[in-house]
Motif scaffolding. Structure first.
Motif, mmCIF file in Angstrom:
data_model
loop_
_atom_site.group_PDB
_atom_site.id
_atom_site.type_symbol
_atom_site.label_atom_id
_atom_site.label_comp_id
_atom_site.label_asym_id
_atom_site.label_seq_id
_atom_site.Cartn_x
_atom_site.Cartn_y
_atom_site.Cartn_z
ATOM 1 N N GLN A 81 0.821 -1.209 0.000
ATOM 2 C CA GLN A 81 0.000 0.000 0.000
ATOM 3 C C GLN A 81 0.860 1.265 0.000
ATOM 4 O O GLN A 81 0.325 2.363 -0.167
ATOM 5 N N GLY A 82 2.167 1.095 0.206
ATOM 6 C CA GLY A 82 3.054 2.254 0.237
ATOM 7 C C GLY A 82 3.116 2.944 1.577
ATOM 8 O O GLY A 82 3.739 3.999 1.705
ATOM 9 N N LYS A 83 2.495 2.356 2.613
ATOM 10 C CA LYS A 83 2.522 2.947 3.954
ATOM 11 C C LYS A 83 3.762 2.422 4.666
ATOM 12 O O LYS A 83 3.695 1.560 5.547
ATOM 13 N N LEU A 84 4.891 2.948 4.285
ATOM 14 C CA LEU A 84 6.165 2.348 4.655
ATOM 15 C C LEU A 84 6.509 2.536 6.122
ATOM 16 O O LEU A 84 7.099 1.638 6.747
ATOM 17 N N SER A 85 6.152 3.656 6.710
ATOM 18 C CA SER A 85 6.437 3.877 8.125
ATOM 19 C C SER A 85 5.644 2.901 8.986
ATOM 20 O O SER A 85 6.182 2.289 9.917
ATOM 21 N N ALA A 128 10.742 -2.240 3.809
ATOM 22 C CA ALA A 128 10.030 -1.008 4.153
ATOM 23 C C ALA A 128 10.987 0.172 4.299
ATOM 24 O O ALA A 128 10.746 1.264 3.755
ATOM 25 N N GLU A 129 12.081 -0.038 5.025
ATOM 26 C CA GLU A 129 13.021 1.066 5.248
ATOM 27 C C GLU A 129 13.780 1.397 3.964
ATOM 28 O O GLU A 129 14.092 2.563 3.705
ATOM 29 N N MET A 166 -2.891 0.715 -3.600
ATOM 30 C CA MET A 166 -1.423 0.673 -3.677
ATOM 31 C C MET A 166 -0.938 2.052 -4.119
ATOM 32 O O MET A 166 -0.581 2.273 -5.276
ATOM 33 N N PHE A 167 -0.922 2.994 -3.179
ATOM 34 C CA PHE A 167 -0.767 4.394 -3.539
ATOM 35 C C PHE A 167 0.668 4.790 -3.846
ATOM 36 O O PHE A 167 0.892 5.758 -4.575
ATOM 37 N N LEU A 168 1.652 4.090 -3.310
ATOM 38 C CA LEU A 168 3.025 4.417 -3.678
ATOM 39 C C LEU A 168 3.287 4.049 -5.132
ATOM 40 O O LEU A 168 3.885 4.826 -5.891
ATOM 41 N N TYR A 204 -1.230 10.994 -4.502
ATOM 42 C CA TYR A 204 -1.118 9.572 -4.167
ATOM 43 C C TYR A 204 -0.019 9.352 -3.122
ATOM 44 O O TYR A 204 -0.186 8.568 -2.180
ATOM 45 N N ALA A 205 1.099 10.046 -3.287
ATOM 46 C CA ALA A 205 2.196 9.905 -2.321
ATOM 47 C C ALA A 205 1.765 10.397 -0.943
ATOM 48 O O ALA A 205 2.120 9.801 0.085
ATOM 49 N N ALA A 206 0.972 11.470 -0.904
ATOM 50 C CA ALA A 206 0.492 11.999 0.374
ATOM 51 C C ALA A 206 -0.439 11.000 1.056
ATOM 52 O O ALA A 206 -0.397 10.826 2.277
#
Length: 874
Positions: free
Chosen positions: A587-591, A623-624, A755-757, A789-791
């Motif tokens: 989903q791009g929520k990497l943190s 992720a990192e 999958m926003f990233l 999308y990145a936001a």
């Protein structure tokens, strides 16, 4: 923390110039005084004069004692009580300037003397003053204070305990770091959500190293004990009480909870009634049964800490005798009776102890299960008791001890017990010790000696599980198929789990989801299973994720994690921490993904589960690395490399090797990253793990070489269920053609998957393609879309999308520039990329020319900000 609604209520009244007449009620430590102090601070900032008094037991014998500091030094003339109250009230109101409202804050108003309580009641009726008071519950308060809310002069606000999520926020704030879910749950249970108790518990647990930070995650390594400061605080509540209620507290401190009639028989009806009246215990009605428990968990913790061991043994013995006299017919009575008998040092029936140990294991209370199983073995409990004891060793990391015990039991057991021993030993040898060959040898030996068809199917399911984890999902599906139809629910449920997981890996995502759902139904029919039914949702999560339904996968994984948390299943929590992290990465929520992976890492380290620990460290590196957190990604890989090599290949490609690749990307070594990704994709293809292969190949496309993978991705899209792989193939094809329209469409598809990233990356690529074609309007629109999308993902825009100047760089130029900007010398860059130093310098000169910079310092700034300098003049 957790008092936002109450603060808003106070602030609203202050803002509307309606002085707040509020009484904050709640037990000691719930945060009444802190909330009142925040209300007073708000009032000051909003132009109110304030006065603050604190009532105490010592001042209760002195009329107006708490208000002494607010009164003038001169005598106050008054005639009669009413006149005196008015004069004192006028003196207090005179602290405010002309026309300025006054807010009187009264802490612990339940301790006020009669005169002071009457004064507060009178001031509450004055139009120029407001009252914000706190009272402790349960317990009496002076009549004038009670009348504040009974007569409608003030609103009573009951402050409840913090919720579990608020406890999580509180713990993060105190510890300044993430806290594992199970640790939050235990802190919530022990503190009862009481803010004061919670703070002291956290501080005490951190000071004693019961609560430690490892892998960036705070986790309780052992049961925390109440620190001395907290013991003193709680003891002050119990000191001076009559012997009867104290005896009631002591019995419940040992028992936890008890049927009310049984409590009365062990103490006395009068003592139990008095304890309830004083708010020391709570009595609830459930199915015509009255159950008593302590009003606060820490009462029990404190009393047990201060109770002599001889008293503990005596009370446990009395509890065991009293429960046995009732027949111990309820489901929970088995565990209570066995644990009290063992705790009292009483001889107990080994059959009862073995049954109780089995029940404790099913409830994931491994500490109690081990204690009861040890007692059962010592009492002659035999093979069944030994098996339970061996399984408890799994959870404590004593894997070699477990194997020795199981091997000894295998030599003693009868045929009908041999399968269970072999199953447990095979699991321990393969998954925990890391010796799959020895595991299969144990299974083969047992199969040769066992004729029972159900037992043989169970062992074949275990062999299939080993095959699955070794990286052969198609072989596992074939071997386990007969066991799917077993009449034994335990055997069938294990087979459903293996089958659904394997199907998800090979790309049969729809079948994986259907089999997992059926497995969940079968698993729920099992009596005291070794794992909770939600383990079946591993296959469902992987199936939905492989099909592109990331939001559904996230919901399923989160629900399964919560079920494991409720059950106390640490292994399950670790599994779903890993899966949740994988979903969040896509989903791009990497943190958030990194946090989830860190929790899985911490739990697996505690369980000494090396294989699962490697997966979580690999996921953390993914992720990192994707977030370009070079140090964190490198640290995860360094931790991974310190662990022994593991035979489990099931997640070795798209988690571990993918993590290595993205750690290299974060370090600016794209060439090495691409080499790693291609090698991992080849391994995935060899194992027929089509979803993993597609994911890895698409990463190659993302890193600048879409043309080399578009064909294979198209082939995979033909044989994999769901839409995701097809869209990955379309994205690679569009990237290779620089097709703006196609890339824009793909970005929308990725966004639809959640999958926003990837959506941001494709939108940025579309913007660049439109720019190449001279189409500025759609280019700008896609650039804005990429930012949006990145936001949503909470991630930065991908490298190379920040400016048109940076887009001029080739992949190799960008790689050389990134390494040079990080301080790597030309010689070191040449060695890393297997090129000559002259080639490195030539690349750098072209980079300087394209970006309009002079030297590495300006280059570092240009890459960091995404803004190149203006071209030099002349």
């Amino acid at each position: 923390m957790g008092r936002t609604a109450e603060l808003v209520r106070i602030a609203g009244r202050l803002r509307d110039h309606e002085p707040p007449w509020l009484v904050l009620a709640g037990p000691a430590g719930v945060g009444k005084s802190r909330l009142a102090a925040e209300g007073r601070a708000l009032a000051t900032t909003m132009g109110y004069a304030t006065a603050h008094v604190v009532a105490t037991k010592a001042a209760a014998s002195i009329p107006f004692g708490p208000f002494a500091a607010l009164l003038p030094d001169t005598d106050i003339p008054a005639t009669g009580l009413l006149g005196l109250l008015r004069s004192v009230g006028d003196a207090i109101l005179s602290r405010a300037e002309q026309g300025q409202p006054l807010l009187l804050v009264v802490d612990d108003a339940h301790l006020l003397d009669d005169a002071s309580a009457a004064l507060v009641h009178q001031l509450a009726q004055r139009p120029a003053s407001g009252v914000l008071a706190t009272v402790r519950t349960p317990g009496p308060a002076p009549d004038p204070i009670t009348a504040l809310w009974k007569d409608g002069l003030a609103e009573r606000v009951d402050l409840g305990p913090l919720t579990e999520s608020e406890v999580a926020d509180f713990a993060v704030g105190v510890l300044d770091g993430a806290v594992a879910g199970a640790s939050v749950r235990r802190l919530w249970e022990l503190s009862g959500g009481n803010a004061l108790h919670l703070r002291e518990l956290i501080r005490g647990a951190a000071d004693s190293a019961a609560l430690t930070n490892h892998d960036g995650m705070w986790i309780l390594r052992q049961e925390p004990t109440a620190p001395e400061r907290l013991v003193e605080l709680v003891s002050s509540r119990l000191d001076g009480l009559p012997p009867g209620p104290v005896e009631v507290v002591d019995v419940l401190a040992v028992a936890g909870s008890l049927g009310f009639p049984l409590l009365e028989s062990l103490t006395s009806p009068a003592a139990a009634e008095e304890a309830e009246r004083l708010g020391l215990i709570q009595v609830s009605e459930d199915s015509r049964r009255a159950e008593a428990r302590l009003a606060h968990p820490l009462y029990g913790e404190v009393r047990r800490q201060r109770m002599p061991k001889s008293q503990l043994r005596r009370v446990r013995g009395e509890l065991a005798d009293a429960l046995a006299a009732t027949g111990a017919r309820r489901r929970e009575d088995l565990l209570r009776l066995a644990s009290w008998q063992v705790g009292a040092g009483r001889p107990a029936d080994p059959v009862l102890l073995t049954r109780a140990a089995t029940r404790a294991r099913a409830m994931f209370d491994m500490e109690l299960a081990g204690r009861l199983a040890n007692a059962a073995v010592a009492s002659g409990g035999g093979v069944e008791a030994g098996l339970v004891l061996a399984v408890t060793h799994f959870a404590t990391g004593a894997h070699d001890d477990a194997d020795r015990l199981l091997a000894d039991l295998a030599a003693k057991c009868e045929n009908d017990e041999r399968a269970a021993i072999a199953n447990a030993r095979a699991y321990n040898l393969s998954v925990l010790i890391g010796d799959p060959a020895a595991s299969l040898t144990v299974i083969e030996a047992a199969m040769a000696a066992i004729s029972d068809p159900i037992a043989r199917l169970g062992l074949s399911a275990r062999a299939a599980s080993t095959m699955l984890f070794s990286g052969d999902p198609t072989g596992a599906i074939e071997i386990v198929e007969p066991a799917l139809h077993s009449a034994d629910d335990m055997v069938a449920s294990r087979s459903y789990y293996v089958t659904s997981t394997a199907m998800a890996l090979v790309g049969r995502t729809a079948d994986a989801i259907a089999v997992a759902e059926q497995g969940l139904v079968v698993h729920r029919r099992c009596v005291e299973p070794n794992q909770i039914p939600e383990v079946q949702l591993i296959g469902a999560t992987l199936g939905h994720l492989g099909a592109g339904a990331t939001m559904t996968a996230a919901d399923i994984s989160a629900a399964a994690y919560q079920a494991c948390l409720e059950a106390g299943d640490k292994e399950g929590m670790a599994s779903f921490s890993l899966l949740t992290g994988c979903v969040l990465i896509e989903q791009g929520k990497l943190s958030d993904a990194a946090l989830s992976m860190r929790e899985g890492t911490a739990i697996n380290r505690e369980l000494s589960d090396t294989g699962a620990l490697r997966w979580c460290l690999g996921g953390l590196a993914v992720a990192e690395g994707m977030a370009r957190n070079q140090a964190a990604a490198a640290a995860a890989i360094a931790d991974l490399d310190q662990l022994r090599a593991d035979w489990m290949r099931v997640f070795s490609t798209d988690v571990i090797e993918r993590g290595r690749a993205w750690a290299l990307v974060a370090a600016g070594e794209d060439t090495a990253a691409l080499r790693t990704l291609r090698g991992a994709a080849a391994q995935a293809a060899e194992m027929c793990q089509r979803i993993a292969e597609a994911r890895l190949l698409h990463d190659v496309a993302r890193l600048g070489e879409p043309g080399s993978v578009r064909g294979r991705l198209a082939e995979l899209a033909e044989v994999v269920d769901g839409e995701l792989v097809a869209v990955l193939a379309e994205d690679a094809a569009a990237r290779s053609r620089h097709a703006g329209v196609a890339l824009e469409a793909v970005a929308a598809r990725f966004a639809g998957f959640g999958m926003f990233l990837l959506a941001a990356e494709s939108a940025a690529a579309a913007s660049a393609a439109y720019h190449e074609d001279g189409r500025s309007r759609p280019a700008n629109g896609c650039a804005r879309m990429a930012e949006e999308y990145a936001a949503i993902a909470g991630a930065a825009l991908p490298a190379g999308t920040e400016s048109a100047e940076l887009d001029q760089l080739t992949r190799r130029e960008r790689e050389v520039a990134s390494l040079a900007a990080s301080g790597t010398s030309s010689k070191e860059i040449a060695a890393k990329l297997f090129i000559s130093m002259r080639t490195v310098d030539n690349h750098l000169q072209r980079v300087y020319s394209k970006l309009g910079v002079n030297g590495r310092n300006q280059l570092r700034l240009a890459l960091a900000t995404g803004e190149a300098a203006s071209p030099p003049i002349g």
